[in-house]
Scaffold this motif. Structure first.
Motif, PDB file in Angstrom:
ATOM      1  N   UNK A 119      -6.139  -3.004   6.663  1.00 23.74           N
ATOM      2  CA  UNK A 119      -5.720  -1.732   6.841  1.00 23.74           C
ATOM      3  C   UNK A 119      -5.285  -1.097   5.497  1.00 23.74           C
ATOM      4  N   UNK A 120      -4.856  -1.786   4.488  1.00 24.33           N
ATOM      5  CA  UNK A 120      -4.318  -1.230   3.164  1.00 24.33           C
ATOM      6  C   UNK A 120      -4.753  -2.025   2.137  1.00 24.33           C
ATOM      7  N   UNK A 121      -5.631  -2.942   2.147  1.00 19.68           N
ATOM      8  CA  UNK A 121      -5.980  -3.970   1.173  1.00 19.68           C
ATOM      9  C   UNK A 121      -4.846  -4.493   0.171  1.00 19.68           C
ATOM     10  N   UNK A 122      -3.686  -4.600   0.851  1.00 19.93           N
ATOM     11  CA  UNK A 122      -2.563  -5.416  -0.069  1.00 19.93           C
ATOM     12  C   UNK A 122      -2.213  -6.826   0.966  1.00 19.93           C
ATOM     13  N   UNK A 123      -1.611  -7.352  -0.062  1.00 20.65           N
ATOM     14  CA  UNK A 123      -1.459  -7.714  -1.378  1.00 20.65           C
ATOM     15  C   UNK A 123      -2.718  -8.474  -2.097  1.00 20.65           C
ATOM     16  N   UNK A 124      -3.010  -8.122  -3.260  1.00 20.97           N
ATOM     17  CA  UNK A 124      -3.865  -8.762  -4.198  1.00 20.97           C
ATOM     18  C   UNK A 124      -3.561 -10.202  -4.507  1.00 20.97           C
ATOM     19  N   UNK A 125      -4.590 -11.299  -4.106  1.00 20.01           N
ATOM     20  CA  UNK A 125      -4.274 -12.597  -4.685  1.00 20.01           C
ATOM     21  C   UNK A 125      -2.920 -13.319  -4.143  1.00 20.01           C
ATOM     22  N   UNK A 126      -2.797 -13.071  -3.057  1.00 24.87           N
ATOM     23  CA  UNK A 126      -1.451 -13.752  -2.702  1.00 24.87           C
ATOM     24  C   UNK A 126      -1.301 -14.037  -1.338  1.00 24.87           C
ATOM     25  N   UNK A 159      -8.050 -14.133  -4.589  1.00 25.52           N
ATOM     26  CA  UNK A 159      -8.297 -12.583  -5.482  1.00 25.52           C
ATOM     27  C   UNK A 159      -9.533 -12.301  -5.784  1.00 25.52           C
ATOM     28  N   UNK A 160      -9.691 -11.089  -6.007  1.00 24.72           N
ATOM     29  CA  UNK A 160     -10.912 -10.299  -6.592  1.00 24.72           C
ATOM     30  C   UNK A 160     -11.139 -10.957  -7.979  1.00 24.72           C
ATOM     31  N   UNK A 161     -12.521 -10.403  -8.298  1.00 23.76           N
ATOM     32  CA  UNK A 161     -12.932 -11.000  -9.552  1.00 23.76           C
ATOM     33  C   UNK A 161     -11.770 -10.699 -10.815  1.00 23.76           C
TER      34      UNK A 161
END
Ligand code: HDD
Length: 713
Positions: free
Chosen positions: A186-193, A131-133
């Motif tokens: 392409x869509x920056x999903x999913x976050x932290x998964x 995940x991001x910060x």
């Protein structure tokens, strides 16, 4: 050990504080700033008379370029972000110390392991990986557990994870792996998964990942707390003693509070109710004096036994089962201070696997070899230049002298005419200590371990690395029934999120190499035809140490209990529960339909710590409802309270009720448990502890003891 402090200009000179425990703290004290009573100034120290309005021409006119204060303030703001870590972006740090239990001098000259009782300051950063910060804490992921030991012979970094193995065997695959697990490009999903096509595409094509995938699908990937997880150095490292003799070593961190996890539904809800769940837990535990502790364990393997395992010691996708080589506990880590400033400390701390000290060396594990390149490289872009080791959090307590003088952010003013070696204009200083050349001649000086290596240049994975499945099977075989159930559910959830059927099918094929039944169970939930034939029979071996639920002796210190109360609650019950559970180190919070004081029968004050609607059962380890007829009626009619209880029960948490509090359990559907029915009854059944009559102090004490025991289970 030669005493280098005789000459303070020599590299390797010892710092002054002997005990070590506070030497990093003393160093940081020199740069701490308290603003109380200070005047606001510019970066140049000019005191200013106004900071709320820009300098303009007239009240409604344009802003002037000469407004240096506004420009400086905005410019600094514009530059306040640094690149987040490419992995492990979200982290939480804490200070503390390491204390050795015994001398390990037989195996290593490492300064922090020489005498029992020796304390070495440390800084630890825990993290999630993908995940991001700003992502949530309780996602399914590996957790980082990186420790900086500020030893007297230099800083040692043990950059560990909470899993003992890794996804890949060679660091050249790391960019591929990380690109696959991170949000899709392409869509920056999913976050932290990891529950998405590219992750499962990659791991199902890269079978060496399957052992670590088993860990990722297990409860280990959703720890209840950073304080309740293990840590592993993963690679085989080397201890080197004063004679220059090497011993292979694997590092372990064993949490004193035991290993505990969330359940998946709880983890997902906690991610929304409190995205800072693990971070807050660490912070609050330290603030309240419940200092997290781990023991450092080592598995030692003589070099003569290098080839006596059915796997390669250099393969980072393999463990040495603890039953085969026991873990020897050689010291204790205690985290006892929160950072003063997140950015300056937790964000700017820079770990590097190649930060080793005399007495510790690498092995030829190809993953480790790549890491030894990557960490320094990443700090250069993250921290903007080659002088990041001079940032206060990174500064060693061992003296630093070298000829690396220039570069962005140089903080020191070297006064010598020379910045090269050898030199005659500055007495050849800084110079290598006299007589230190050659392995082991001075144990406080680093000499590379001497190992003979012959070979042809070649790009080829060693044949000894090619068994991808038997330890994945070992892990599966070692799980208890509930742990297995969670693994099946996790596979079904994750693969159920994959949109491409062929990826689901390929993943099931891989699982079929681990265990045929497991593959069948996973397949049946995700619309894939279960594999017909078993590829290899399950070898049937297990390693009990891999299960996290077999040890039920862990203390319940700092576990959190929600006490649900309404107006009319019996204050005698509240006091007794708070006192008894509090006495066992448990944190009890009073949750009520409204904030502030609660009306009580005898007028004794009970204050709500929180409103039920602002909290959730997923943020607590257990819940208890005291007596008081009006209170019970209010809670039974309060949807949030009823949901709170039902959800806590669903997640397998301890639920307790005393006297009229039982009526609330009756409304919350908690299933088929035996409940206390007579005045004498005190019952504990499937995590539900009940007692009909309570006011008697002794009986409430009995209730709390049984409640605590149920929590421990
Ligand atoms: Fe890594 C960060 C642990 C393999 C490259 N790694 C990082 C952190 C931890 C680990 C705990 C966070 C440190 C912090 O809190 O600042 N990494 C591991 C473990 C691995 C591993 C236990 C396998 C055994 N890592 C690994 C490989 C590579 C990297 C194979 C590259 C070839 N890791 C990095 C990095 C990071 C990092 C890109 C990102 C931020 C940083 O280093 O400081 O260099």
């Amino acid at each position: 050990m030669a005493d280098p402090s005789a000459d303070p200009t020599r590299s390797g000179a010892k710092p002054s504080p002997e005990n070590g425990a506070n030497s990093k703290d003393e160093q940081l004290e020199a740069v701490r700033v308290d603003v109380e009573g200070t005047d606001l100034t510019t970066q140049q120290g000019v005191r200013i008379d106004h900071t709320d309005d820009s300098l303009t021409v007239g009240e409604r006119g344009p802003t002037l370029l000469e407004d240096f204060h506004a420009r400086e303030k905005i410019t600094h703001f514009d530059h306040e972000r640094i690149p987040e870590r490419v992995v492990h972006a979200r982290g939480s740090g804490a200070h503390g110390y390491f204390e050795a239990y015994e001398s390990m001098a037989e195996y290593t000259v490492a300064d922090f392991l020489q005498e029992p009782g020796r304390r070495t300051p440390v800084f630890v950063r825990f993290s999630t990986v993908a995940g991001s910060r700003g992502s949530a804490d309780t996602v399914r992921d590996v957790r980082g557990f990186a420790t900086k030991f500020f030893t007297r012979t230099g800083t040692y970094d043990l950059v560990a994870n909470n899993f003992p193995v890794f996804f890949i065997q060679d660091g050249i695959k790391f960019p591929d792996f990380v690109h696959a697990v991170k949000p899709e490009p392409h869509n920056e999903m999913p976050q932290a998964a990891s529950a998405h096509d590219t992750f499962w595409d990659f791991v199902s094509l890269q079978p060496e990942a399957m052992h670590m995938v088993m860990w990722l699908m297990s409860d280990r990937a959703i720890p209840r707390s950073f304080r309740m997880m293990e840590g592993f150095g993963v690679h085989t490292f080397r201890f080197v003693n004063a004679e220059g003799r090497g011993t292979f070593v694997k590092f372990h961190w064993k949490p004193m509070l035991g290993i505990h996890s969330l359940v998946w539904d709880e983890a997902q809800k906690a991610a929304g109710k409190d995205p800072d769940f693990n971070r807050r837990d660490l912070w609050e535990a330290i603030e309240s004096g419940h200092f997290p502790e781990w023991e450092l364990g080592v598995q030692l393997v003589p070099e003569s036994d290098e080839f006596s395992f059915d796997f390669d010691l250099l393969d980072p996708t393999k463990i040495i089962p603890e039953e085969q080589v026991p873990v020897r506990r050689i010291g204790k880590l205690v985290l006892n201070r929160n950072p003063d400033n997140f950015f300056a400390e937790t964000e700017q701390v820079a770990f590097h696997t190649a930060n080793i000290v005399p007495g510790i060396d690498f092995s030829n594990d190809p993953l480790l070899q790549a890491r030894n390149f990557s960490y320094l490289d990443t700090q250069l872009i993250r921290l903007g230049g080659p002088n990041f080791a001079q940032l206060p959090i990174n500064r060693p307590i061992a003296p630093v002298h070298n000829n690396q003088r220039d570069g962005f952010g140089q903080m020191r003013i070297y006064r010598s005419q020379s910045s090269y070696s050898p030199n005659s204009v500055a007495g050849n200083y800084p110079r290598v200590p006299d007589g230190a050349e050659g392995a082991g001649s001075d144990p406080s000086v680093f000499s590379h371990y001497q190992e003979r290596v012959d070979g042809v240049k070649i790009r080829k994975r060693s044949e000894s690395f090619k068994d991808f499945y038997s330890q994945a099977t070992l892990f599966w075989n070692s799980m208890t029934a509930p742990e297995k159930k969670h693994i099946v559910a996790a596979f079904q959830f994750e693969l159920g999120k994959c949109t491409r059927p062929e990826i689901r099918e390929r993943a099931v094929e891989q699982i079929n190499h681990i265990d045929h039944d497991l593959a069948g169970m996973v397949a049946s939930g995700i619309g894939v035809t279960p594999p017909e034939r078993e590829i290899v029979p399950n070898h049937g071996r297990s390693s009990p140490a891999l299960s996290q639920v077999l040890d039920r002796t862990a203390p319940i210190d700092s576990r959190r209990v929600a006490l649900l109360a309404g107006d009319g609650v019996d204050p005698v019950h509240v006091d007794a529960i708070v006192e008894n559970l509090g006495g066992m180190g448990v944190v009890v919070e009073v949750l009520a339909p409204h904030d502030g004081a609660l009306a009580t029968q005898n007028g004794n004050a009970v204050r709500a710590d929180r409103r039920i609607a602002t909290m959730s059962s997923v943020l607590y380890d257990a819940v208890v409802v005291p007596g008081g007829a009006d209170s019970a009626r209010a809670l039974a009619g309060d949807g949030d309270a009823v949901h709170f209880l039902a959800e806590a029960f669903k997640h397998g948490k301890t639920v307790g009720a005393v006297a009229e509090g039982l009526d609330v359990l009756g409304v919350a559907p908690i299933g088929e448990v035996r409940m206390a029915t007579s005045a004498e009854d005190l019952i504990s059944d499937r995590g539900v502890v009940t007692q009909v009559r309570g006011p008697n102090k002794n009986r409430l004490e009995d209730f709390c003891r049984m409640f605590a025991e149920a929590m421990r289970q």
